[in-house]
Motif scaffolding. Sequence first.
Motif, short mmCIF file in Angstrom:
data_model
loop_
_atom_site.label_atom_id
_atom_site.label_comp_id
_atom_site.label_asym_id
_atom_site.label_seq_id
_atom_site.Cartn_x
_atom_site.Cartn_y
_atom_site.Cartn_z
N SER A 12 50.17 54.10 -14.14
CA SER A 12 49.72 53.58 -12.85
C SER A 12 50.45 54.37 -11.75
N PRO A 13 49.91 54.36 -10.53
CA PRO A 13 50.63 55.00 -9.43
C PRO A 13 52.04 54.42 -9.27
N ASN A 14 52.20 53.15 -9.55
CA ASN A 14 53.51 52.53 -9.47
C ASN A 14 54.48 53.12 -10.49
N ASP A 15 53.96 53.45 -11.70
CA ASP A 15 54.79 54.11 -12.72
C ASP A 15 55.28 55.46 -12.22
N VAL A 16 54.38 56.21 -11.61
CA VAL A 16 54.75 57.53 -11.08
C VAL A 16 55.79 57.37 -9.97
N ALA A 17 55.60 56.38 -9.12
CA ALA A 17 56.55 56.16 -8.02
C ALA A 17 57.95 55.82 -8.51
N ARG A 18 58.05 55.27 -9.72
CA ARG A 18 59.36 54.91 -10.28
C ARG A 18 60.06 56.07 -10.98
N LEU A 19 59.39 57.21 -11.10
CA LEU A 19 60.04 58.37 -11.72
C LEU A 19 61.23 58.80 -10.87
N PRO A 20 62.26 59.37 -11.48
CA PRO A 20 63.43 59.81 -10.71
C PRO A 20 63.07 60.96 -9.76
N LEU A 21 63.80 61.07 -8.69
CA LEU A 21 63.54 62.13 -7.71
C LEU A 21 63.60 63.51 -8.34
N THR A 22 64.41 63.67 -9.38
CA THR A 22 64.48 64.98 -10.04
C THR A 22 63.13 65.37 -10.66
N TRP A 23 62.35 64.39 -11.10
CA TRP A 23 61.02 64.70 -11.65
C TRP A 23 60.15 65.33 -10.57
N PHE A 24 60.18 64.75 -9.37
CA PHE A 24 59.38 65.29 -8.27
C PHE A 24 59.90 66.66 -7.84
N ALA A 25 61.21 66.84 -7.90
CA ALA A 25 61.79 68.15 -7.56
C ALA A 25 61.32 69.20 -8.55
N LEU A 27 58.52 69.11 -10.34
CA LEU A 27 57.10 69.34 -10.08
C LEU A 27 56.94 70.27 -8.88
N ALA A 28 57.74 70.07 -7.84
CA ALA A 28 57.70 70.94 -6.67
C ALA A 28 58.11 72.37 -7.05
N GLU A 29 59.08 72.52 -7.93
CA GLU A 29 59.49 73.85 -8.39
C GLU A 29 58.35 74.57 -9.10
N ILE A 30 57.62 73.83 -9.92
CA ILE A 30 56.48 74.44 -10.62
C ILE A 30 55.46 74.95 -9.62
N TRP A 31 55.08 74.08 -8.68
CA TRP A 31 54.10 74.49 -7.65
C TRP A 31 54.63 75.66 -6.84
N ASN A 32 55.88 75.61 -6.40
CA ASN A 32 56.45 76.67 -5.58
C ASN A 32 56.52 78.00 -6.33
N THR A 33 56.86 77.95 -7.61
CA THR A 33 56.92 79.18 -8.40
C THR A 33 55.54 79.82 -8.50
N ILE A 34 54.55 79.01 -8.80
CA ILE A 34 53.19 79.55 -8.91
C ILE A 34 52.75 80.15 -7.58
N LEU A 35 52.98 79.44 -6.50
CA LEU A 35 52.53 79.92 -5.18
C LEU A 35 53.31 81.13 -4.71
N TRP A 72 48.19 66.72 -9.15
CA TRP A 72 47.38 67.59 -8.29
C TRP A 72 47.47 67.12 -6.85
N ARG A 73 47.34 65.83 -6.63
CA ARG A 73 47.38 65.29 -5.26
C ARG A 73 48.74 65.57 -4.61
N LEU A 74 49.81 65.35 -5.37
CA LEU A 74 51.15 65.60 -4.83
C LEU A 74 51.31 67.06 -4.42
N GLY A 75 50.89 67.95 -5.32
CA GLY A 75 51.01 69.38 -5.03
C GLY A 75 50.14 69.81 -3.87
N MET A 76 48.90 69.39 -3.89
CA MET A 76 47.96 69.80 -2.84
C MET A 76 48.35 69.20 -1.49
N ALA A 77 48.82 67.96 -1.48
CA ALA A 77 49.23 67.34 -0.22
C ALA A 77 50.42 68.09 0.37
N ASP A 78 51.31 68.55 -0.49
CA ASP A 78 52.47 69.30 -0.01
C ASP A 78 52.05 70.65 0.57
#
Length: 80
Positions: A12-25, A27-35, A72-78
């Motif tokens: 659920s979106p709530n499950d994703v929201a409970r992930l640690p901040l390092t998970w989002f970091a 994910l951002a590294e993956i997107w940034n590396t590709i870009l 995808w939404r997180l990456g594209m929104a960023d």
Amino acid sequence: MAKKAAGQDQWSPNDVARLPLTWFARLAEIWNTILSMGAAIPAVWAQVNVALMPEFDGTGNSRPIGVASQCWRLGMADIV
């Protein structure tokens, strides 16, 4: 989106929201590396199976459900 229904993958979106901040970091590294490399989005990402769920608000719209679409939404929104 915290109160929306879980997707096919039972995330659920709530499950994703409970992930640690390092998970989002990471994910951002993956997107940034590709870009930063000017690389194409990995082909396997385009092969993700996403189900659409109708919105029951009278608009006839639908929304994707599943953790892949949230990534995808997180990456594209960023990017935007």
